[in-house]
Design a protein around this motif. Structure first.
Motif, PDB file in Angstrom:
ATOM      1  N   TYR A 111       0.830  -1.209   0.000  1.00 20.19           N
ATOM      2  CA  TYR A 111       0.000   0.000   0.000  1.00 20.19           C
ATOM      3  C   TYR A 111       0.870   1.268   0.000  1.00 20.19           C
ATOM      4  CZ  TYR A 111      -2.882   3.698   2.055  1.00 20.19           C
ATOM      5  OH  TYR A 111      -3.500   4.892   2.311  1.00 20.19           O
ATOM      6  N   GLU A 112       1.877   1.282   0.873  1.00 24.89           N
ATOM      7  CA  GLU A 112       2.779   2.445   0.949  1.00 24.89           C
ATOM      8  C   GLU A 112       3.503   2.700  -0.365  1.00 24.89           C
ATOM      9  OE1 GLU A 112       5.289   1.318   4.274  1.00 24.89           O
ATOM     10  OE2 GLU A 112       4.634   3.142   5.313  1.00 24.89           O
ATOM     11  N   ASN A 113       3.693   1.635  -1.143  1.00 23.24           N
ATOM     12  CA  ASN A 113       4.413   1.767  -2.407  1.00 23.24           C
ATOM     13  C   ASN A 113       3.468   1.821  -3.595  1.00 23.24           C
ATOM     14  OD1 ASN A 113       7.525   1.575  -1.958  1.00 23.24           O
ATOM     15  ND2 ASN A 113       6.590   0.217  -0.463  1.00 23.24           N
ATOM     16  N   ASP A 114       2.208   2.099  -3.307  1.00 24.95           N
ATOM     17  CA  ASP A 114       1.255   2.329  -4.382  1.00 24.95           C
ATOM     18  C   ASP A 114       0.940   1.058  -5.177  1.00 24.95           C
ATOM     19  OD1 ASP A 114      -0.356   4.271  -5.390  1.00 24.95           O
ATOM     20  OD2 ASP A 114       1.023   4.925  -6.955  1.00 24.95           O
ATOM     21  N   LEU A 115       1.185  -0.098  -4.543  1.00 23.28           N
ATOM     22  CA  LEU A 115       0.971  -1.360  -5.262  1.00 23.28           C
ATOM     23  C   LEU A 115      -0.267  -2.107  -4.758  1.00 23.28           C
ATOM     24  CD1 LEU A 115       4.661  -2.633  -5.521  1.00 23.28           C
ATOM     25  CD2 LEU A 115       3.327  -1.357  -7.215  1.00 23.28           C
ATOM     26  N   ALA A 116      -0.946  -1.526  -3.788  1.00 19.84           N
ATOM     27  CA  ALA A 116      -2.208  -2.100  -3.321  1.00 19.84           C
ATOM     28  C   ALA A 116      -3.045  -0.969  -2.738  1.00 19.84           C
ATOM     29  CB  ALA A 116      -1.964  -3.173  -2.257  1.00 19.84           C
ATOM     30  N   SER A 117      -4.355  -1.127  -2.815  1.00 13.18           N
ATOM     31  CA  SER A 117      -5.246  -0.159  -2.180  1.00 13.18           C
ATOM     32  C   SER A 117      -6.311  -0.948  -1.428  1.00 13.18           C
ATOM     33  CB  SER A 117      -5.891   0.746  -3.224  1.00 13.18           C
ATOM     34  OG  SER A 117      -6.693  -0.027  -4.095  1.00 13.18           O
ATOM     35  N   TYR A 118      -7.028  -0.276  -0.544  1.00 14.28           N
ATOM     36  CA  TYR A 118      -8.076  -0.982   0.189  1.00 14.28           C
ATOM     37  C   TYR A 118      -9.304  -0.086   0.324  1.00 14.28           C
ATOM     38  CZ  TYR A 118      -6.586   1.909   4.147  1.00 14.28           C
ATOM     39  OH  TYR A 118      -6.268   2.961   4.962  1.00 14.28           O
ATOM     40  N   ARG A 119     -10.435  -0.729   0.568  1.00  9.14           N
ATOM     41  CA  ARG A 119     -11.607   0.023   1.014  1.00  9.14           C
ATOM     42  C   ARG A 119     -12.173  -0.699   2.224  1.00  9.14           C
ATOM     43  NH1 ARG A 119     -16.659  -1.700  -1.132  1.00  9.14           N
ATOM     44  NH2 ARG A 119     -16.412  -3.604  -2.347  1.00  9.14           N
ATOM     45  N   ARG A 120     -12.759   0.096   3.102  1.00  7.46           N
ATOM     46  CA  ARG A 120     -13.287  -0.457   4.347  1.00  7.46           C
ATOM     47  C   ARG A 120     -14.783  -0.704   4.192  1.00  7.46           C
ATOM     48  NH1 ARG A 120     -10.391   3.701   8.334  1.00  7.46           N
ATOM     49  NH2 ARG A 120     -11.349   5.047   6.783  1.00  7.46           N
ATOM     50  N   VAL A 121     -15.199  -1.866   4.680  1.00  4.38           N
ATOM     51  CA  VAL A 121     -16.621  -2.196   4.640  1.00  4.38           C
ATOM     52  C   VAL A 121     -17.017  -2.658   6.035  1.00  4.38           C
ATOM     53  CG1 VAL A 121     -18.360  -3.696   3.606  1.00  4.38           C
ATOM     54  CG2 VAL A 121     -16.420  -2.937   2.236  1.00  4.38           C
ATOM     55  N   ARG A 122     -18.136  -2.120   6.528  1.00  6.76           N
ATOM     56  CA  ARG A 122     -18.583  -2.551   7.860  1.00  6.76           C
ATOM     57  C   ARG A 122     -19.532  -3.732   7.714  1.00  6.76           C
ATOM     58  NH1 ARG A 122     -18.010  -0.219  12.678  1.00  6.76           N
ATOM     59  NH2 ARG A 122     -17.458   1.815  11.862  1.00  6.76           N
ATOM     60  N   ASP A 123     -19.222  -4.779   8.441  1.00 14.50           N
ATOM     61  CA  ASP A 123     -20.075  -5.968   8.422  1.00 14.50           C
ATOM     62  C   ASP A 123     -21.396  -5.654   9.136  1.00 14.50           C
ATOM     63  OD1 ASP A 123     -19.813  -9.221   8.095  1.00 14.50           O
ATOM     64  OD2 ASP A 123     -21.109  -8.609   9.753  1.00 14.50           O
ATOM     65  N   GLU A 124     -22.513  -5.896   8.442  1.00 12.97           N
ATOM     66  CA  GLU A 124     -23.836  -5.541   8.987  1.00 12.97           C
ATOM     67  C   GLU A 124     -24.098  -6.236  10.321  1.00 12.97           C
ATOM     68  OE1 GLU A 124     -25.928  -3.372   7.726  1.00 12.97           O
ATOM     69  OE2 GLU A 124     -24.902  -2.995   5.812  1.00 12.97           O
ATOM     70  N   ASP A 125     -23.725  -7.507  10.409  1.00 11.71           N
ATOM     71  CA  ASP A 125     -24.036  -8.288  11.603  1.00 11.71           C
ATOM     72  C   ASP A 125     -23.107  -7.977  12.762  1.00 11.71           C
ATOM     73  OD1 ASP A 125     -26.070  -9.572  10.173  1.00 11.71           O
ATOM     74  OD2 ASP A 125     -24.594 -10.962   9.314  1.00 11.71           O
ATOM     75  N   SER A 126     -21.820  -8.105  12.526  1.00 14.10           N
ATOM     76  CA  SER A 126     -20.871  -7.976  13.630  1.00 14.10           C
ATOM     77  C   SER A 126     -20.507  -6.524  13.916  1.00 14.10           C
ATOM     78  CB  SER A 126     -19.594  -8.767  13.314  1.00 14.10           C
ATOM     79  OG  SER A 126     -18.908  -8.149  12.244  1.00 14.10           O
ATOM     80  N   GLY A 127     -20.654  -5.657  12.927  1.00 12.34           N
ATOM     81  CA  GLY A 127     -20.227  -4.276  13.099  1.00 12.34           C
ATOM     82  C   GLY A 127     -18.740  -4.087  12.890  1.00 12.34           C
TER      83      GLY A 127
END
Ligand SMILES: [Zn+2]
Length: 172
Positions: free
Chosen positions: A60-76
């Protein structure tokens, strides 16, 4: 998979290995298609979750991966969905080579603009000014310092500069 060809290149393998280290290499060497969670990767590759996360963060720091955050409906709980962006590898390598070339050109200047003295016993090298301050005597062993040619070193640096310039498509 589009990244497979990239990963066959030994230069790219070496680059990734230097980035993530041997523990992270299984992660870096197996970029999945589409999104993946760190847990999925750890399970699929049989790795410690921490090692997977560490490798992902370096990518990620080297621009070779990205992420998005998703909240799990059940567990939070927040889940991170990772995407590998290896299409940036060639650009990163190009920048690395440019940085290396710049460093080598500075080194070349330094070697050309200085005279050096060597202790024949300890193989320690001194700049002319240092050697003069020391009365041309090695501070470690007391041997007489000897003038030293750096032609061979400059020749090797020149050669590497030439290789890099041609790899970068610059005039040599
Ligand atoms: Zn010495």
């Amino acid at each position: 998979m589009a990244f497979e060809e990239l990963l066959e290149d030994p230069v790219i393998q070496k680059y990734l290995n230097e980035l993530v280290g041997p523990k992270g290499m299984p992660v870096a060497a197996a970029p999945p298609d589409g999104e993946v969670t760190d847990e999925e990767l750890a399970e699929r590759l049989g790795l410690e979750l921490n090692d997977v996360r560490r490798a992902l963060f370096i990518l990620y720091e080297n621009d070779l991966a990205s992420y998005r955050r998703v909240r799990d409906e059940d567990s939070g709980w927040l889940t991170y969905l990772w995407t590998f962006e290896y299409e940036h590898i060639p650009g990163n390598l190009h920048e690395e080579m440019e940085r290396l070339l710049e460093a080598l050109e500075e080194r070349r200047e330094y070697e050309l603009n200085n005279e050096f003295y060597l202790c024949p016993e300890c193989s320690i090298r001194f700049e002319f000014g240092e050697a003069m301050d020391l009365g041309f005597t090695c501070p470690e062993c007391g041997s007489q310092l000897e003038a030293m040619s750096n032609d061979e070193l400059i020749g090797a640096v020149d050669e590497r500069i030439g290789e890099l310039r041609s790899e970068l498509g610059l005039a040599t």
